[in-house]
Scaffold this motif. Structure first.
Motif, PDB file in Angstrom:
ATOM      1  N   PHE A  42       0.523  -1.287   0.044  1.00 13.18           N
ATOM      2  CA  PHE A  42      -0.006   0.073   0.041  1.00 13.18           C
ATOM      3  C   PHE A  42       0.888   1.341  -0.128  1.00 13.18           C
ATOM      4  O   PHE A  42       1.771   1.515   0.666  1.00 13.18           O
ATOM      5  N   THR A  43       0.710   2.062  -0.873  1.00  9.00           N
ATOM      6  CA  THR A  43       1.283   3.220  -0.870  1.00  9.00           C
ATOM      7  C   THR A  43       0.674   4.478  -0.124  1.00  9.00           C
ATOM      8  O   THR A  43      -0.648   4.250   0.132  1.00  9.00           O
ATOM      9  N   LYS A  44       1.202   5.463   0.368  1.00 15.25           N
ATOM     10  CA  LYS A  44       0.354   6.574   0.973  1.00 15.25           C
ATOM     11  C   LYS A  44      -0.636   7.114   0.200  1.00 15.25           C
ATOM     12  O   LYS A  44      -1.630   7.503   0.674  1.00 15.25           O
ATOM     13  N   ILE A  45      -0.362   7.283  -1.183  1.00 15.46           N
ATOM     14  CA  ILE A  45      -1.391   7.752  -2.139  1.00 15.46           C
ATOM     15  C   ILE A  45      -2.494   6.990  -2.098  1.00 15.46           C
ATOM     16  O   ILE A  45      -3.586   7.506  -2.160  1.00 15.46           O
ATOM     17  N   SER A  46      -2.456   5.588  -2.313  1.00 16.88           N
ATOM     18  CA  SER A  46      -3.364   4.689  -2.451  1.00 16.88           C
ATOM     19  C   SER A  46      -4.104   4.641  -1.103  1.00 16.88           C
ATOM     20  O   SER A  46      -5.545   4.608  -1.164  1.00 16.88           O
ATOM     21  N   ILE A  47      -3.793   4.723  -0.070  1.00 17.53           N
ATOM     22  CA  ILE A  47      -4.370   4.727   1.240  1.00 17.53           C
ATOM     23  C   ILE A  47      -5.196   6.061   1.303  1.00 17.53           C
ATOM     24  O   ILE A  47      -6.351   5.901   1.592  1.00 17.53           O
ATOM     25  N   ARG A  48      -4.439   7.047   1.108  1.00 20.23           N
ATOM     26  CA  ARG A  48      -5.233   8.448   0.919  1.00 20.23           C
ATOM     27  C   ARG A  48      -6.217   8.328   0.297  1.00 20.23           C
ATOM     28  O   ARG A  48      -7.418   8.889   0.470  1.00 20.23           O
ATOM     29  N   TRP A  49      -6.080   7.807  -1.219  1.00 20.23           N
ATOM     30  CA  TRP A  49      -7.347   7.872  -1.715  1.00 20.23           C
ATOM     31  C   TRP A  49      -8.615   6.998  -1.527  1.00 20.23           C
ATOM     32  O   TRP A  49      -9.698   7.472  -1.539  1.00 20.23           O
ATOM     33  N   LEU A  50      -8.041   5.838  -1.011  1.00 14.83           N
ATOM     34  CA  LEU A  50      -9.367   4.777  -0.592  1.00 14.83           C
ATOM     35  C   LEU A  50      -9.886   5.357   0.717  1.00 14.83           C
ATOM     36  O   LEU A  50     -11.005   5.312   0.605  1.00 14.83           O
TER      37      LEU A  50
END
Length: 133
Positions: free
Chosen positions: A2-10
């Motif tokens: 998980f990247t920080k960007i994908s977690i933030r987007w989710l």
């Protein structure tokens, strides 16, 4: 993984879903409940189960949409849903064929407590998950 960007987007996407779910439930409760077909739609005692289920989902959606964490989220989710239940019962006093009832409000509150408990479990799982990955 998980990247920080994908977690933030989710998180943003899930929060938007929770906001839309909250608005949809409020519209269904107040506008749908005011329709003549809503009178006797779900027979007793099943109506109490429906009340509890709807208000569990509403409490969960309110808490998730709030963006809060911990006890603030739990209090907002529970009391927000109970307030909606109380306003709905008050609203029903003025609708033809409908009646307000403390038994319905108690079912709403029980559902709100279940929704808040589910949020607490989600928060615990989230802390565990992100600490192990």
């Amino acid at each position: 993984m998980f990247t920080k960007i994908s977690i933030r987007w989710l998180r943003r996407a899930l929060k938007m879903v929770a906001v839309l779910l909250t608005v949809g439930l409020l519209l269904g409760i107040f506008m749908g409940g005011a329709q003549p077909m809503a009178v006797g739609l779900v027979p007793a005692p099943w109506d109490k189960l429906v009340h509890a289920a709807v208000f569990a989902v509403l409490a969960g959606a309110i808490g998730f949409a709030s963006g809060l964490y911990g006890w603030r989220m739990l209090l907002l989710s529970f009391w927000g849903a109970v307030l909606v239940g109380a306003l709905d019962e008050w609203h029903q006093m003025y609708l033809p064929g409908r009646s307000a009832g403390l038994d319905d409000l108690a079912s709403d509150a029980a559902g709100a407590a279940l929704g808040a408990a589910a949020l607490l479990q989600r928060e615990r799982f989230q802390k565990w998950f992100f600490s192990h990955h």
